[in-house]
Write an enzyme that holds these catalytic residues in place. Structure first.
Site, PDB file in Angstrom:
ATOM      1  CB  CYS A 110      -0.902  -0.008   1.236  1.00 15.15           C
ATOM      2  SG  CYS A 110      -2.042   1.392   1.320  1.00 15.15           S
ATOM      3  CG  HIS A 153      -5.619  -2.205  -2.054  1.00 10.25           C
ATOM      4  ND1 HIS A 153      -4.640  -2.880  -1.350  1.00 10.25           N
ATOM      5  CD2 HIS A 153      -5.358  -0.884  -1.870  1.00 10.25           C
ATOM      6  CE1 HIS A 153      -3.834  -2.007  -0.770  1.00 10.25           C
ATOM      7  NE2 HIS A 153      -4.238  -0.779  -1.063  1.00 10.25           N
ATOM      8  CD  GLU A 154      -6.557   1.664  -4.756  1.00 15.96           C
ATOM      9  OE1 GLU A 154      -5.467   1.117  -4.946  1.00 15.96           O
ATOM     10  OE2 GLU A 154      -6.702   2.598  -3.933  1.00 15.96           O
ATOM     11  CG  HIS A 157      -7.291   2.816   0.645  1.00 19.73           C
ATOM     12  ND1 HIS A 157      -6.569   2.886   1.813  1.00 19.73           N
ATOM     13  CD2 HIS A 157      -6.464   2.258  -0.255  1.00 19.73           C
ATOM     14  CE1 HIS A 157      -5.353   2.380   1.631  1.00 19.73           C
ATOM     15  NE2 HIS A 157      -5.261   1.983   0.373  1.00 19.73           N
TER      16      HIS A 157
HETATM   17  O1  LIG Z   1      -2.027   1.952  -1.818  1.00 20.44           O
HETATM   18  C1  LIG Z   1      -2.779   1.803  -2.775  1.00 20.44           C
HETATM   19  O2  LIG Z   1      -3.997   1.874  -2.676  1.00 20.44           O
HETATM   20  C2  LIG Z   1      -2.176   1.425  -4.083  1.00 20.44           C
HETATM   21  C3  LIG Z   1      -1.727   0.012  -4.052  1.00 20.44           C
HETATM   22  C4  LIG Z   1      -2.848  -0.797  -4.637  1.00 20.44           C
HETATM   23  C5  LIG Z   1      -2.765  -2.291  -4.592  1.00 20.44           C
HETATM   24  C6  LIG Z   1      -1.859  -2.974  -3.815  1.00 20.44           C
HETATM   25  C7  LIG Z   1      -1.840  -4.367  -3.824  1.00 20.44           C
HETATM   26  C8  LIG Z   1      -2.747  -5.069  -4.586  1.00 20.44           C
HETATM   27  C9  LIG Z   1      -3.656  -4.379  -5.342  1.00 20.44           C
HETATM   28  C10 LIG Z   1      -3.662  -3.006  -5.349  1.00 20.44           C
HETATM   29  C11 LIG Z   1      -0.386   0.010  -4.755  1.00 20.44           C
HETATM   30  O3  LIG Z   1      -0.577  -0.246  -6.086  1.00 20.44           O
HETATM   31  S1  LIG Z   1       0.799  -0.959  -3.968  1.00 20.44           S
HETATM   32  C12 LIG Z   1       2.105  -1.125  -5.013  1.00 20.44           C
HETATM   33  C13 LIG Z   1       1.865  -1.998  -6.191  1.00 20.44           C
HETATM   34  C14 LIG Z   1       2.426  -1.647  -7.367  1.00 20.44           C
HETATM   35  C15 LIG Z   1       2.250  -2.440  -8.474  1.00 20.44           C
HETATM   36  C16 LIG Z   1       1.500  -3.614  -8.389  1.00 20.44           C
HETATM   37  C17 LIG Z   1       0.907  -3.965  -7.195  1.00 20.44           C
HETATM   38  C18 LIG Z   1       1.095  -3.157  -6.079  1.00 20.44           C
HETATM   39 NI    NI Z   2      -3.540   1.096  -0.404  1.00 21.24          NI
END
Ligand SMILES: O=C(O)C[C@@H](Cc1ccccc1)[C@H](O)SCc1ccccc1
Ligand code: NI
Length: 183
Positions: A110, A153-154, A157
């Site tokens: 995250c 995931h989003e 949040h």
């Molecule tokens: O913090 C966030 O919401 C963005 C996350 C989203 C995410 C994490 C894990 C699995 C699905 C979505 C970031 O993308 S974390 C970094 C990352 C970068 C590339 C691929 C996966 C995760």
């Molecule tokens: Ni996140």
């Protein structure tokens, strides 16, 4: 342009708040914010921008992560079957989901969490999401696998939920019942 120093990190109470719905049609301010969020996610996948602005790569960003407690998020990614997704979404809502679960075998990270939190994060394998896009279009997205994981995931949040809330504390690496790894 959104930079990493604008990303709210865990410990800030805003990440644990339930966000407010965005009044539609979206104001110019909300549309500008969501557009900047989408651009940040795209920038975070551009090698030159990552190097120039020390960005951490991401596939999504939710408004609370930049200190805005509103129901809006941006995603930009290609799934494991080369299907691309690029959306700014207002008021996303999961209308239905499968009983079957899925997960990323390497767990999740995250942008608001500057530490590794190992463990399997159970997610619904298939979800149907309704939302209004940045362009003002009402959409119904039927998602599975990696795309379903990213949107869950989003959307989490927007409800003050962090990915590690889903990890089985007794056995973090135990795949959930009735689940298959995302592929
Ligand atoms: O913090 C966030 O919401 C963005 C996350 C989203 C995410 C994490 C894990 C699995 C699905 C979505 C970031 O993308 S974390 C970094 C990352 C970068 C590339 C691929 C996966 C995760
Ligand atoms: Ni996140």
């Amino acid at each position: 342009m959104i930079a990493m120093d604008q990303i709210i990190r865990e410990g800030d109470p805003i990440l644990r708040q339930k966000t407010e719905k965005v009044e539609l049609p979206a104001s110019e301010e909300d549309k500008e914010t969501l557009s900047e969020m989408l651009q940040f996610v795209k920038n975070s996948q551009d090698d030159e921008m990552v190097k120039k602005y020390q960005l951490r790569p991401g596939v999504g960003l939710a408004a609370p992560q930049i200190g805005i407690s509103k129901r809006m998020l941006a995603v930009h990614f290609t799934d494991f079957h080369d299907k691309s997704y690029s959306y700014g979404l207002f008021n996303p809502k999961i209308l239905s989901h499968s009983v079957e679960k899925t997960y990323l075998q390497n767990g999740e990270g995250c942008l608001s969490v500057d530490r590794d939190v190992p463990g399997i994060v159970p997610r619904y394998a298939r979800i149907t999401v309704k939302a209004t896009t940045l362009e003002g279009e009402e959409v119904k997205l039927r998602l599975k696998g990696y795309a379903a994981i990213v949107l869950q995931h989003e959307i989490d949040h927007l409800d003050g939920v962090m990915f590690y809330d889903h990890i089985n504390q007794d056995n973090p690496f135990q795949p959930p019942e009735n689940s298959t790894p995302a592929e």
